[in-house]
Design a protein around this motif. Structure first.
Motif, PDB file in Angstrom:
ATOM      1  N   ASN A 209      14.893  21.398  47.410  1.00  0.00           N
ATOM      2  CA  ASN A 209      14.520  20.966  46.064  1.00  0.00           C
ATOM      3  C   ASN A 209      15.706  21.081  45.116  1.00  0.00           C
ATOM      4  O   ASN A 209      15.934  20.192  44.282  1.00  0.00           O
ATOM      5  CB  ASN A 209      13.351  21.808  45.550  1.00  0.00           C
ATOM      6  CG  ASN A 209      12.759  21.259  44.270  1.00  0.00           C
ATOM      7  OD1 ASN A 209      12.334  20.116  44.205  1.00  0.00           O
ATOM      8  ND2 ASN A 209      12.747  22.069  43.220  1.00  0.00           N
ATOM      9  N   GLU A 210      16.488  22.165  45.243  1.00  0.00           N
ATOM     10  CA  GLU A 210      17.669  22.296  44.381  1.00  0.00           C
ATOM     11  C   GLU A 210      18.686  21.207  44.706  1.00  0.00           C
ATOM     12  O   GLU A 210      19.325  20.650  43.801  1.00  0.00           O
ATOM     13  CB  GLU A 210      18.308  23.680  44.531  1.00  0.00           C
ATOM     14  CG  GLU A 210      19.547  23.844  43.681  1.00  0.00           C
ATOM     15  CD  GLU A 210      19.690  25.227  43.080  1.00  0.00           C
ATOM     16  OE1 GLU A 210      20.632  25.423  42.292  1.00  0.00           O
ATOM     17  OE2 GLU A 210      18.874  26.109  43.369  1.00  0.00           O
ATOM     18  N   LEU A 211      18.844  20.882  45.986  1.00  0.00           N
ATOM     19  CA  LEU A 211      19.752  19.804  46.357  1.00  0.00           C
ATOM     20  C   LEU A 211      19.274  18.479  45.778  1.00  0.00           C
ATOM     21  O   LEU A 211      20.063  17.698  45.239  1.00  0.00           O
ATOM     22  CB  LEU A 211      19.862  19.711  47.883  1.00  0.00           C
ATOM     23  CG  LEU A 211      20.766  18.612  48.435  1.00  0.00           C
ATOM     24  CD1 LEU A 211      22.199  18.778  47.952  1.00  0.00           C
ATOM     25  CD2 LEU A 211      20.709  18.594  49.962  1.00  0.00           C
ATOM     26  N   LYS A 212      17.963  18.223  45.854  1.00  0.00           N
ATOM     27  CA  LYS A 212      17.413  16.989  45.290  1.00  0.00           C
ATOM     28  C   LYS A 212      17.654  16.914  43.788  1.00  0.00           C
ATOM     29  O   LYS A 212      18.073  15.877  43.257  1.00  0.00           O
ATOM     30  CB  LYS A 212      15.908  16.917  45.575  1.00  0.00           C
ATOM     31  CG  LYS A 212      15.242  15.654  45.039  1.00  0.00           C
ATOM     32  CD  LYS A 212      13.728  15.752  45.065  1.00  0.00           C
ATOM     33  CE  LYS A 212      13.222  16.602  43.911  1.00  0.00           C
ATOM     34  NZ  LYS A 212      11.750  16.532  43.771  1.00  0.00           N
ATOM     35  N   LEU A 312      21.164  25.452  30.814  1.00  0.00           N
ATOM     36  CA  LEU A 312      20.156  25.933  31.755  1.00  0.00           C
ATOM     37  C   LEU A 312      20.616  25.614  33.174  1.00  0.00           C
ATOM     38  O   LEU A 312      21.160  24.541  33.439  1.00  0.00           O
ATOM     39  CB  LEU A 312      18.822  25.247  31.468  1.00  0.00           C
ATOM     40  CG  LEU A 312      17.575  25.709  32.232  1.00  0.00           C
ATOM     41  CD1 LEU A 312      17.228  27.150  31.889  1.00  0.00           C
ATOM     42  CD2 LEU A 312      16.402  24.782  31.923  1.00  0.00           C
ATOM     43  N   CYS A 313      20.389  26.561  34.098  1.00  0.00           N
ATOM     44  CA  CYS A 313      20.793  26.348  35.488  1.00  0.00           C
ATOM     45  C   CYS A 313      19.640  26.701  36.431  1.00  0.00           C
ATOM     46  O   CYS A 313      18.505  26.916  35.993  1.00  0.00           O
ATOM     47  CB  CYS A 313      22.038  27.178  35.813  1.00  0.00           C
ATOM     48  SG  CYS A 313      21.776  28.964  35.793  1.00  0.00           S
ATOM     49  N   ASP A 314      19.931  26.772  37.722  1.00  0.00           N
ATOM     50  CA  ASP A 314      18.960  27.110  38.763  1.00  0.00           C
ATOM     51  C   ASP A 314      17.760  26.161  38.754  1.00  0.00           C
ATOM     52  O   ASP A 314      16.658  26.526  38.328  1.00  0.00           O
ATOM     53  CB  ASP A 314      18.486  28.560  38.613  1.00  0.00           C
ATOM     54  CG  ASP A 314      19.144  29.466  39.643  1.00  0.00           C
ATOM     55  OD1 ASP A 314      20.099  29.023  40.282  1.00  0.00           O
ATOM     56  OD2 ASP A 314      18.696  30.607  39.807  1.00  0.00           O
ATOM     57  N   LEU A 315      17.972  24.965  39.251  1.00  0.00           N
ATOM     58  CA  LEU A 315      16.929  23.947  39.224  1.00  0.00           C
ATOM     59  C   LEU A 315      16.099  23.907  40.509  1.00  0.00           C
ATOM     60  O   LEU A 315      15.279  23.007  40.687  1.00  0.00           O
ATOM     61  CB  LEU A 315      17.548  22.576  38.966  1.00  0.00           C
ATOM     62  CG  LEU A 315      18.385  22.448  37.685  1.00  0.00           C
ATOM     63  CD1 LEU A 315      18.865  21.015  37.515  1.00  0.00           C
ATOM     64  CD2 LEU A 315      17.613  22.910  36.469  1.00  0.00           C
ATOM     65  N   GLY A 316      16.296  24.894  41.397  1.00  0.00           N
ATOM     66  CA  GLY A 316      15.540  24.915  42.639  1.00  0.00           C
ATOM     67  C   GLY A 316      14.054  25.172  42.455  1.00  0.00           C
ATOM     68  O   GLY A 316      13.258  24.897  43.355  1.00  0.00           O
ATOM     69  N   THR A 317      13.670  25.695  41.288  1.00  0.00           N
ATOM     70  CA  THR A 317      12.257  25.961  41.025  1.00  0.00           C
ATOM     71  C   THR A 317      11.566  24.821  40.278  1.00  0.00           C
ATOM     72  O   THR A 317      10.378  24.920  39.964  1.00  0.00           O
ATOM     73  CB  THR A 317      12.098  27.256  40.199  1.00  0.00           C
ATOM     74  OG1 THR A 317      12.866  27.138  38.989  1.00  0.00           O
ATOM     75  CG2 THR A 317      12.585  28.471  40.986  1.00  0.00           C
ATOM     76  N   CYS A 318      12.319  23.758  39.954  1.00  0.00           N
ATOM     77  CA  CYS A 318      11.719  22.638  39.223  1.00  0.00           C
ATOM     78  C   CYS A 318      10.613  21.985  40.050  1.00  0.00           C
ATOM     79  O   CYS A 318      10.709  21.876  41.272  1.00  0.00           O
ATOM     80  CB  CYS A 318      12.775  21.586  38.891  1.00  0.00           C
ATOM     81  SG  CYS A 318      13.949  22.083  37.617  1.00  0.00           S
ATOM     82  N   CYS A 319       9.558  21.571  39.378  1.00  0.00           N
ATOM     83  CA  CYS A 319       8.494  20.835  40.073  1.00  0.00           C
ATOM     84  C   CYS A 319       8.028  19.675  39.193  1.00  0.00           C
ATOM     85  O   CYS A 319       8.172  19.701  37.966  1.00  0.00           O
ATOM     86  CB  CYS A 319       7.326  21.749  40.429  1.00  0.00           C
ATOM     87  SG  CYS A 319       6.632  22.681  39.078  1.00  0.00           S
TER      88      CYS A 319
END
Length: 458
Positions: A209-212, A312-319
């Motif tokens: 998800n973070e890669l996407k 803002l960083c760490d986008l692996g938790t985005c949904c």
């Protein structure tokens, strides 16, 4: 993602390339999913239990330019877990979906390395390699071994041999972060996030998800979202490496520093909090316009540089969210920043109002220098959130800012702002958020230079 606090662990030059069976501690696991024959080393079991909650270590200034800390580290040094600083509330478990840790569906090989120790003799556990039995999806999405990235208009070829380490920033539930420079162009400084290609479903999902999101955001043009350059697979360590913009420090480290200062000019913190509010709301609004909520807003996921630019960083938790701002799914996030509706039984769906609550907690934490209701255990944290009666710190004086924080921390989601435009309106009516005055920029630079993961340069 946390930035470090105590200095990098020295590289062990005599680490063997392979380890015999007698050096590997074996721990039996009773796993229904893959049968009774699954084994893990003692070190790996401890790592699996602690990797999501580990706190990073801060690099010391004396280690910044050591030759043995060059970017051979990308190929040779695995992510580390600091056992001394474990905080259970930083876990990656997502209470809203009540998903517990999932065991891998195919066996993985974990090796126990010799255990390096830091200056304080703190034990470090290293995970040398995770070998999934089937190829993971990101091999089709990221090149292996090298990639060309564009930084400030320059096309830069990147591989493990072309980069030199500046700093080890730290590690968290989603990976470790390094600051690096290009050997042939020292003016090019970037950050690289290393994510072990763990085959466990919940880890693989967050990583992919973070890669996407990195692919989708790229150099987004949004001033308040970290720029992503590209990614590659480091096959030496079986890691996904994501290259991104290098900032000075996190807001968490920033507020920890300025709360140690003896004198701060009146009004400085209020103006900084307005500036911070504007930046976070702008980043979340940008994501919402793309159809996402962030899901893990907290001081350690907000970065700042010496120009007082906040990202803002760490986008692996985005949904993804629907037209009403409700999440269609969820990833693990930090329980200390859960909104009350997420700890209800049963929990209610995530919405953008959950990110607004986390933003409010972040502002209170920055103002007070500590989280308003921290607990060491997750179940205690959920109870504390349910019982806590939000209060705006008395140190915050500006009426519009007090009103905003009070609104963000309303226990009922419907009483919080229904859009990020409302937040901007509450701030912009007083012209508080657009730009910091010169005196406040000087304050920001003083704080960053006091204790920065990557000191400013003149």
């Amino acid at each position: 993602m946390e930035y470090p606090k105590d200095g990098p662990v020295p590289v062990e030059e005599d680490i063997p390339e392979s380890i015999s069976d007698e050096n590997i501690g074996v721990h039996d696991q009773d796993t229904k999913e893959i049968g009774a024959e699954q084994h893990y080393s003692d070190a790996a079991c401890l790592l699996l239990a602690l990797v999501d909650t580990a706190q990073p270590v801060t690099p010391s200034a004396n280690n910044v330019e050591h030759d043995d800390m060059q970017l051979a580290l990308l190929g040779d040094v695995p992510p580390l877990v600091d056992i001394q600083n474990v905080q259970p509330t930083e876990s990656g478990q997502d209470h809203s979906s009540m998903v517990s840790a999932v065991k891998p569906s195919t066996p993985s090989v974990y090796k126990q390395l010799p255990r390096p120790r830091n200056k304080n003799n703190a034990l470090k556990i290293c995970c040398d390699e995770i070998e999934p039995q089937t190829p993971l999806q990101e091999t089709a999405e990221a090149p292996i071994g090298s990639v060309k990235i564009v930084v400030c208009g320059k096309i830069i070829p990147v591989s493990t041999n072309t980069l030199k380490l500046i700093k080890v920033f730290g590690s968290g539930c989603s990976g470790s972060v390094l600051g690096v420079t290009h050997k042939t162009d020292p003016d090019v400084k970037i950050a690289v996030k290393r994510m072990v290609r763990d085959p466990r479903p919940e880890k693989a999902s967050m990583r992919l998800n973070e890669l996407k999101m990195a692919r989708q955001i790229g150099v987004s043009g949004c001033l308040h979202i970290i720029d992503y350059y590209d990614a590659m697979i480091c096959d030496q360590n079986n890691e996904l490496c994501i290259f991104m913009e290098l900032m000075n420090t996190t807001i968490k480290e920033f507020y920890e520093c300025f709360h140690q200062m003896k004198e701060i000019p009146p009004g400085t913190i209020d103006r900084f909090l307005c500036h911070l509010s504007h930046a976070i709301a702008s980043a979340l609004e940008f994501l919402a316009n793309l159809g996402y909520l962030h899901g893990d807003v907290k001081p350690s996921n907000v970065l700042i540089n010496n120009g007082a630019v906040i990202k803002l960083c760490d986008l692996g938790t985005c949904c993804e969210i629907d037209e009403n701002g409700t999440a269609k799914g969820s990833f693990g996030s930090t329980s200390a920043y859960y909104s009350p509706e997420l700890v209800d039984i049963p929990p209610k769906p995530r919405t953008i109002q959950g990110d607004m609550w986390a933003m409010g907690i972040t502002l209170v934490e920055v103002a007070d220098g500590k989280h308003p209701c921290p607990k060491s255990q997750e179940y205690e944290q959920f109870s504390a959130i349910q019982l806590w009666e939000p209060k705006v710190p008395e140190t915050i004086r500006l009426p519009p800012l007090r009103k905003l924080i009070s609104c963000l921390l309303s226990r009922e989601p419907k009483q919080r702002p229904q859009s990020y435009a409302e937040i901007h309106h509450m701030l912009n009516t007083q012209n508080l958020a657009n730009k910091l005055p010169d005196d406040d920029l000087t304050f920001v630079n003083r704080v960053i230079n006091m204790k920065s993961s990557y000191p400013t340069t003149s």
